[in-house]
Enzyme design. Structure first.
Site, short mmCIF file in Angstrom:
data_model
loop_
_atom_site.label_atom_id
_atom_site.label_comp_id
_atom_site.label_asym_id
_atom_site.label_seq_id
_atom_site.Cartn_x
_atom_site.Cartn_y
_atom_site.Cartn_z
N HIS A 97 -5.33 1.05 -31.50
CA HIS A 97 -6.57 1.77 -31.15
C HIS A 97 -6.96 1.49 -29.68
O HIS A 97 -8.12 1.28 -29.35
CB HIS A 97 -7.69 1.34 -32.10
N LYS A 146 -2.71 7.31 -38.23
CA LYS A 146 -2.82 6.71 -36.90
C LYS A 146 -3.45 5.32 -36.98
O LYS A 146 -4.54 5.17 -37.57
CB LYS A 146 -3.69 7.62 -36.02
N TYR A 182 -11.95 9.93 -39.84
CA TYR A 182 -12.03 8.57 -40.36
C TYR A 182 -12.38 8.75 -41.83
O TYR A 182 -13.02 9.73 -42.19
CB TYR A 182 -13.17 7.78 -39.72
N THR A 185 -7.30 8.32 -39.17
CA THR A 185 -7.36 7.01 -38.50
C THR A 185 -7.48 5.94 -39.57
O THR A 185 -8.41 5.96 -40.38
CB THR A 185 -8.58 6.96 -37.56
N SER A 228 -11.53 14.70 -32.21
CA SER A 228 -12.06 13.56 -32.96
C SER A 228 -13.25 14.00 -33.83
O SER A 228 -14.02 14.86 -33.43
CB SER A 228 -12.53 12.51 -31.95
C1 GLV Z 1 -13.70 5.21 -31.88
O1 GLV Z 1 -12.71 5.52 -32.50
C2 GLV Z 1 -13.71 4.25 -30.84
O2 GLV Z 1 -12.69 3.56 -30.62
O3 GLV Z 1 -14.76 4.09 -30.18
#
Ligand code: GLV
Length: 387
Positions: free
Chosen positions: A276, A252, A130, A156, A107
């Site tokens: 998510h 995603k 992101y 994302t 990430s």
């Molecule tokens: C980050 O992507 C989260 O969901 O905290």
């Protein structure tokens, strides 16, 4: 705990060993947590067709994701703050995944940096970004991922703004934690975690701190997202990020057929059907319910994967039989990591693999690539019948 038999055993151990703030971070959904709960409970609405007197010798869970050989159709999802669940957590998880033969995704919001992880593994891993409102940062981080040899970019697309998770606000979530009285009291019972954390230098957002300016509190995920994430993200901007990368791309966070069609149109190599982990739009349907219509719409144009709610090898089988090429797991491996470090991630993968393999056999299948809807009993109206 003497014998660990399932992912939930790892979760119980994790809960005892990791500071409350980080347990809560992983274990939360947004607002009422309806979607967070339904991601899991909807899996149990699907039943499996038991078959008998079928030769079950020589079984294989091996397949490919993005053309890459995988020991089972499971990749480790990008999870923020993994290095707060266990010291050097991203390195431990990446090593366990590599040894097991499944992909690891780092990430952007990791504690160990891209370069740190690259130094500790021998095969390419995937990197997640992101879209930030700072193209200079986007370009630099993409270049760093290329330089580290990452083999796919996971973009994302469902987090332009952060869904509210009540516990994170109440706990004052930050990396590293600020030493308030409740945090100190909690740490008194989490000595193993604290001891290991003192032994590493990796306690900040390693991809961010020192690489970007203008954030009021660089230890706070919510300050970060509010100030730096791109609320104006659109399909053209996604395409620009894909062009900057120029390699394999996974989008995603797609939960709608129209969005999936758009993602396939702009050339995503894979999409992840995802809400998510129930952390963004509370009230959205579970990923497993949305999987089937999305596979039907775009499954012949792009690889369709899913995440959100996978806690067992049986869940993996259900998702694959429903048409997913593969799945991503987040919490399931984080529980293992927090419980037992690198060995705990390996244990989580072993548990999921064994459950997948045994379930496959009892469903009368020998190859994960031959699973299909014929293996499932899905309640009428599960994925349709909306008004
Ligand atoms: C980050 O992507 C989260 O969901 O905290």
């Amino acid at each position: 705990m003497a014998t660990i038999t399932c992912i939930d055993d790892l979760k119980q151990l994790y809960r005892r060993r990791v500071p409350r703030m980080f347990y809560d971070y992983a274990e939360s959904g947004s607002w009422t947590e309806q979607t967070f709960r339904e991601n899991v409970s909807d899996f149990s609405r699907i039943h499996l067709r038991q078959r008998v007197a079928v030769d079950m010798t020589n079984r294989s869970t091996a397949t490919t994701m993005l053309g890459q050989d995988v020991a089972m159709p499971v990749a480790l999802a990008p999870v923020g703050l993994t290095g707060m669940q266990s010291a050097d957590g991203e390195i431990k998880a990446a090593r366990a995944a590599e040894r097991f033969g499944v992909p690891f995704t780092l990430s952007t919001m990791s504690i160990c940096s891209i370069e740190d992880v690259a130094e500790h593994v021998s095969k390419p891993f995937w990197f997640q970004i992101y879209a930030l409102n700072d193209d200079d940062f986007n370009r630099r981080i993409i270049d760093r991922a290329k330089a580290a040899g990452c083999s796919a970019l996971v973009i994302t697309v469902d987090l332009q703004i952060l869904g509210q998770r009540h516990k994170d606000l109440k706990n004052g979530l930050s990396a590293p934690p600020k030493f308030t009285l409740p945090v100190l009291l909690d740490l008194a019972t989490k000595w193993r975690w604290g001891f290991e954390m003192l032994g590493t230098k990796r306690r900040f957002f390693g991809n961010i701190v020192g690489h970007v300016e203008g954030v009021s509190d660089p230890s706070s995920l919510s300050a970060w997202t509010a100030e730096k994430f791109d609320p104006a993200l659109n399909w053209d901007r996604i395409r620009r990020l894909m062009d900057m990368w120029g390699g394999k791309v996974v989008l995603k966070g797609v939960l709608d057929v129209e969005d999936a069609e758009r993602a396939a149109e702009i050339g995503a190599d894979a999409i992840v059907v995802s809400n998510h982990g129930g952390r963004q739009l509370d009230g959205a349907p579970s990923s497993i319910r949305m999987l089937r219509p999305i596979v039907d719409a775009v499954g012949n144009k792009t690889e369709v994967w899913m995440d959100s709610g996978i806690r067992s090898g049986q869940d993996v089988l259900k998702a694959v039989a429903m048409g997913a090429r593969g799945v991503m797991i987040g919490r399931a491996y984080v529980y293992g990591l927090g419980a037992m470090g690198e060995a705990g991630v390996t244990r989580a993968l072993e548990i999921i693999h064994k459950e997948l393999d045994t379930t496959m056999a009892l469903c009368g299948e020998r190859r994960v690539t031959e699973l299909g809807r014929h293996n499932l009993l899905v309640p009428r109206g599960f994925s349709d019948g909306w008004e």
